[in-house]
Each structure stands twice: as C-alpha cells, then as structure tokens.
Design a protein around this motif. Structure first.
Motif, PDB file in Angstrom:
ATOM      1  N   GLY A  62      -2.868 -23.659  -9.142  1.00  0.00           N
ATOM      2  CA  GLY A  62      -2.491 -23.611  -7.728  1.00  0.00           C
ATOM      3  C   GLY A  62      -1.030 -23.333  -7.464  1.00  0.00           C
ATOM      4  N   LEU A  63      -0.226 -23.149  -8.531  1.00  0.00           N
ATOM      5  CA  LEU A  63       1.171 -22.799  -8.332  1.00  0.00           C
ATOM      6  C   LEU A  63       1.284 -21.317  -8.000  1.00  0.00           C
ATOM      7  CD1 LEU A  63       1.312 -25.489 -10.084  1.00  0.00           C
ATOM      8  CD2 LEU A  63       3.569 -24.682 -10.701  1.00  0.00           C
ATOM      9  N   GLU A  64       2.338 -20.964  -7.297  1.00  0.00           N
ATOM     10  CA  GLU A  64       2.583 -19.576  -6.923  1.00  0.00           C
ATOM     11  C   GLU A  64       3.738 -19.029  -7.746  1.00  0.00           C
ATOM     12  OE1 GLU A  64       3.319 -19.552  -2.684  1.00  0.00           O
ATOM     13  OE2 GLU A  64       1.833 -21.149  -2.427  1.00  0.00           O
ATOM     14  N   LEU A  65       3.590 -17.783  -8.187  1.00  0.00           N
ATOM     15  CA  LEU A  65       4.680 -17.125  -8.904  1.00  0.00           C
ATOM     16  C   LEU A  65       5.741 -16.756  -7.879  1.00  0.00           C
ATOM     17  CD1 LEU A  65       5.862 -15.945 -11.505  1.00  0.00           C
ATOM     18  CD2 LEU A  65       4.638 -13.827 -10.969  1.00  0.00           C
ATOM     19  N   GLU A  66       6.900 -17.387  -8.002  1.00  0.00           N
ATOM     20  CA  GLU A  66       7.996 -17.141  -7.066  1.00  0.00           C
ATOM     21  C   GLU A  66       8.826 -15.938  -7.483  1.00  0.00           C
ATOM     22  OE1 GLU A  66      10.390 -20.342  -4.684  1.00  0.00           O
ATOM     23  OE2 GLU A  66      11.262 -20.132  -6.690  1.00  0.00           O
ATOM     24  N   GLY A  67       8.944 -15.731  -8.798  1.00  0.00           N
ATOM     25  CA  GLY A  67       9.717 -14.598  -9.277  1.00  0.00           C
ATOM     26  C   GLY A  67       9.818 -14.593 -10.785  1.00  0.00           C
ATOM     27  N   ARG A  68      10.197 -13.436 -11.314  1.00  0.00           N
ATOM     28  CA  ARG A  68      10.396 -13.256 -12.757  1.00  0.00           C
ATOM     29  C   ARG A  68      11.735 -12.582 -12.967  1.00  0.00           C
ATOM     30  NH1 ARG A  68       4.972 -11.506 -15.848  1.00  0.00           N
ATOM     31  NH2 ARG A  68       6.445 -11.778 -17.533  1.00  0.00           N
ATOM     32  N   ALA A  69      12.329 -12.847 -14.128  1.00  0.00           N
ATOM     33  CA  ALA A  69      13.608 -12.218 -14.457  1.00  0.00           C
ATOM     34  C   ALA A  69      13.813 -12.255 -15.955  1.00  0.00           C
ATOM     35  CB  ALA A  69      14.755 -12.936 -13.757  1.00  0.00           C
ATOM     36  N   THR A  70      14.715 -11.420 -16.404  1.00  0.00           N
ATOM     37  CA  THR A  70      15.198 -11.473 -17.782  1.00  0.00           C
ATOM     38  C   THR A  70      16.640 -11.942 -17.708  1.00  0.00           C
ATOM     39  OG1 THR A  70      13.735  -9.698 -18.488  1.00  0.00           O
ATOM     40  CG2 THR A  70      15.646 -10.155 -19.878  1.00  0.00           C
ATOM     41  N   ILE A  71      16.927 -12.996 -18.431  1.00  0.00           N
ATOM     42  CA  ILE A  71      18.268 -13.567 -18.464  1.00  0.00           C
ATOM     43  C   ILE A  71      18.835 -13.271 -19.848  1.00  0.00           C
ATOM     44  CG2 ILE A  71      19.643 -15.659 -18.218  1.00  0.00           C
ATOM     45  CD1 ILE A  71      18.004 -14.945 -15.698  1.00  0.00           C
ATOM     46  N   GLU A  72      19.977 -12.609 -19.873  1.00  0.00           N
ATOM     47  CA  GLU A  72      20.562 -12.293 -21.174  1.00  0.00           C
ATOM     48  C   GLU A  72      22.068 -12.194 -21.058  1.00  0.00           C
ATOM     49  OE1 GLU A  72      19.419  -8.404 -22.663  1.00  0.00           O
ATOM     50  OE2 GLU A  72      18.894  -7.809 -20.636  1.00  0.00           O
ATOM     51  N   GLY A  73      22.681 -12.341 -22.205  1.00  0.00           N
ATOM     52  CA  GLY A  73      24.115 -12.146 -22.266  1.00  0.00           C
ATOM     53  C   GLY A  73      24.903 -13.413 -22.516  1.00  0.00           C
ATOM     54  N   GLU A  74      26.145 -13.183 -22.760  1.00  0.00           N
ATOM     55  CA  GLU A  74      27.077 -14.255 -23.132  1.00  0.00           C
ATOM     56  C   GLU A  74      27.244 -15.273 -22.019  1.00  0.00           C
ATOM     57  OE1 GLU A  74      30.955 -16.005 -22.772  1.00  0.00           O
ATOM     58  OE2 GLU A  74      30.428 -14.149 -21.728  1.00  0.00           O
ATOM     59  N   TRP A  75      27.223 -14.852 -20.746  1.00  0.00           N
ATOM     60  CA  TRP A  75      27.409 -15.788 -19.630  1.00  0.00           C
ATOM     61  C   TRP A  75      26.298 -16.839 -19.622  1.00  0.00           C
ATOM     62  CZ3 TRP A  75      23.876 -16.855 -15.915  1.00  0.00           C
ATOM     63  CH2 TRP A  75      22.801 -15.975 -15.775  1.00  0.00           C
ATOM     64  N   ALA A  76      25.069 -16.410 -19.892  1.00  0.00           N
ATOM     65  CA  ALA A  76      23.946 -17.350 -19.895  1.00  0.00           C
ATOM     66  C   ALA A  76      24.071 -18.328 -21.058  1.00  0.00           C
ATOM     67  CB  ALA A  76      22.627 -16.597 -19.980  1.00  0.00           C
ATOM     68  N   ASP A 113     -12.442 -32.777 -11.114  1.00  0.00           N
ATOM     69  CA  ASP A 113     -13.548 -32.142 -11.845  1.00  0.00           C
ATOM     70  C   ASP A 113     -13.546 -30.629 -11.640  1.00  0.00           C
ATOM     71  OD1 ASP A 113     -14.599 -34.587 -12.896  1.00  0.00           O
ATOM     72  OD2 ASP A 113     -15.457 -35.002 -10.926  1.00  0.00           O
ATOM     73  N   ASP A 114     -13.350 -30.183 -10.406  1.00  0.00           N
ATOM     74  CA  ASP A 114     -13.280 -28.760 -10.119  1.00  0.00           C
ATOM     75  C   ASP A 114     -12.077 -28.126 -10.815  1.00  0.00           C
ATOM     76  OD1 ASP A 114     -13.947 -26.262  -8.544  1.00  0.00           O
ATOM     77  OD2 ASP A 114     -11.922 -26.688  -7.763  1.00  0.00           O
ATOM     78  N   THR A 115     -10.950 -28.812 -10.794  1.00  0.00           N
ATOM     79  CA  THR A 115      -9.737 -28.305 -11.441  1.00  0.00           C
ATOM     80  C   THR A 115      -9.957 -28.149 -12.937  1.00  0.00           C
ATOM     81  OG1 THR A 115      -8.358 -29.341  -9.747  1.00  0.00           O
ATOM     82  CG2 THR A 115      -7.271 -28.700 -11.798  1.00  0.00           C
ATOM     83  N   LEU A 116     -10.578 -29.138 -13.563  1.00  0.00           N
ATOM     84  CA  LEU A 116     -10.860 -29.050 -15.003  1.00  0.00           C
ATOM     85  C   LEU A 116     -11.790 -27.886 -15.316  1.00  0.00           C
ATOM     86  CD1 LEU A 116     -11.290 -32.809 -15.938  1.00  0.00           C
ATOM     87  CD2 LEU A 116      -9.507 -31.255 -16.760  1.00  0.00           C
ATOM     88  N   GLU A 117     -12.798 -27.701 -14.503  1.00  0.00           N
ATOM     89  CA  GLU A 117     -13.737 -26.603 -14.725  1.00  0.00           C
ATOM     90  C   GLU A 117     -13.021 -25.258 -14.659  1.00  0.00           C
ATOM     91  OE1 GLU A 117     -17.572 -24.720 -12.431  1.00  0.00           O
ATOM     92  OE2 GLU A 117     -17.402 -26.911 -12.509  1.00  0.00           O
ATOM     93  N   ARG A 118     -12.152 -25.073 -13.665  1.00  0.00           N
ATOM     94  CA  ARG A 118     -11.423 -23.812 -13.531  1.00  0.00           C
ATOM     95  C   ARG A 118     -10.443 -23.607 -14.677  1.00  0.00           C
ATOM     96  NH1 ARG A 118      -8.045 -23.648  -9.725  1.00  0.00           N
ATOM     97  NH2 ARG A 118      -8.126 -25.773  -8.989  1.00  0.00           N
ATOM     98  N   LEU A 119      -9.737 -24.689 -15.083  1.00  0.00           N
ATOM     99  CA  LEU A 119      -8.717 -24.557 -16.124  1.00  0.00           C
ATOM    100  C   LEU A 119      -9.327 -24.394 -17.514  1.00  0.00           C
ATOM    101  CD1 LEU A 119      -6.012 -27.075 -14.886  1.00  0.00           C
ATOM    102  CD2 LEU A 119      -6.063 -24.586 -14.630  1.00  0.00           C
TER     103      LEU A 119
END
Length: 145
Positions: free
Chosen positions: A27-41, A101-107
């Motif tokens: 039931g969570l929603e994907l808010e966003g995706r990113a690639t984090i890279e580099g020395e600052w991170a 029970d419904d959640t377990l069945e779906r997961l």
C-alpha cells in the motif's frame, strides 16, 4: 522543541524492483527514484565515493517514508536480515493494515512468508511478522474494534 519530524527509515536491499513491487502491494506509493553518487554523498555517509540507487516509498497518509537503497559501490559489507527479533540494532518496520489476512494473501504472491504466526493481543490487535523480499523482517498489525 528542535525536532520537527522523522523523515524516513532507510533499508538496504538486494533487488530494488522486487522490493518496490512488494511495498506497493502493501500500500505504499513510490514517491520517486534517483541515483546518488559521488564524493559529496560519501561525505554524508562516511563511505567515500559511492553509487547508490534509491527509491522513496510513502505511506498513504503521507506521514511516513521508507528509503530503499541498492548499493552498487561500495559493496554491502554486512547482512542483518537473519538476526532474531532480540538482536541489537534496527530490526523491522511495523505497518498497520485494515485486514491482516487479506494483506498476507496479497503479499504471499510477492514471496512473503510468516516468520511465526498471526496472534491476537487482547481485544486490541492481531499481529504478525513476515519475511519479505530479500528476507526483510516486516511487522503487520490490525487494530481490532
């Protein structure tokens, strides 16, 4: 008071796509995706130069988030997924659901399996722990009454 809120809980995963699908089914929603890279991170994490794919998942109420991270470099160095529930450190995330029970069945269609069994605590909750993608430990609670 200086503290305003808790922004998110971070979870390192093996398979980002599988884990996103699992938490979407929960039931969570994907808010966003990113690639984090580099020395600052790496200065923030203390890992030096890093390359990480992340996905931010938000609960339906908008108040809580999971930051799912898949490290490409540096490689993962420890694995706590098989630790028992009395191990020191962060262990699991607990979600309240409408119907356990419904959640377990779906997961289960996404590979989830009970870590123990569904139990009832007084007339207040039905509770269980499940193992999700990559053996992540997740708690489910259904409020009763």
């Amino acid at each position: 008071m200086a503290l305003k809120r808790m922004d998110n809980v971070g979870i390192v995963v093996d398979d980002l796509e599988e884990t996103i699908d699992f938490f979407r089914e929960l039931g969570l929603e994907l808010e966003g995706r990113a690639t984090i890279e580099g020395e600052w991170a790496g200065r923030v994490t203390g890992l030096g130069d890093q390359h990480v794919e992340i996905a931010m998942m938000r609960t339906p109420d908008g108040h809580s988030r999971l930051e799912l991270s898949r490290f490409l470099t540096p490689p993962v160095v420890a694995d706590h997924r098989n630790a028992p529930v009395n191990a020191l450190g962060y262990l699991r995330v607990m979600f309240t659901v409408d119907d356990i029970d419904d959640t377990l069945e779906r997961l289960r269609k996404h590979g989830a399996r009970l870590a123990g069994e569904v139990v009832q605590y007084k007339d207040v909750y039905r509770l269980c722990y499940i193992r999700g993608p990559g053996d992540l430990l997740i708690g489910l609670a259904q409020e009763l009454g």
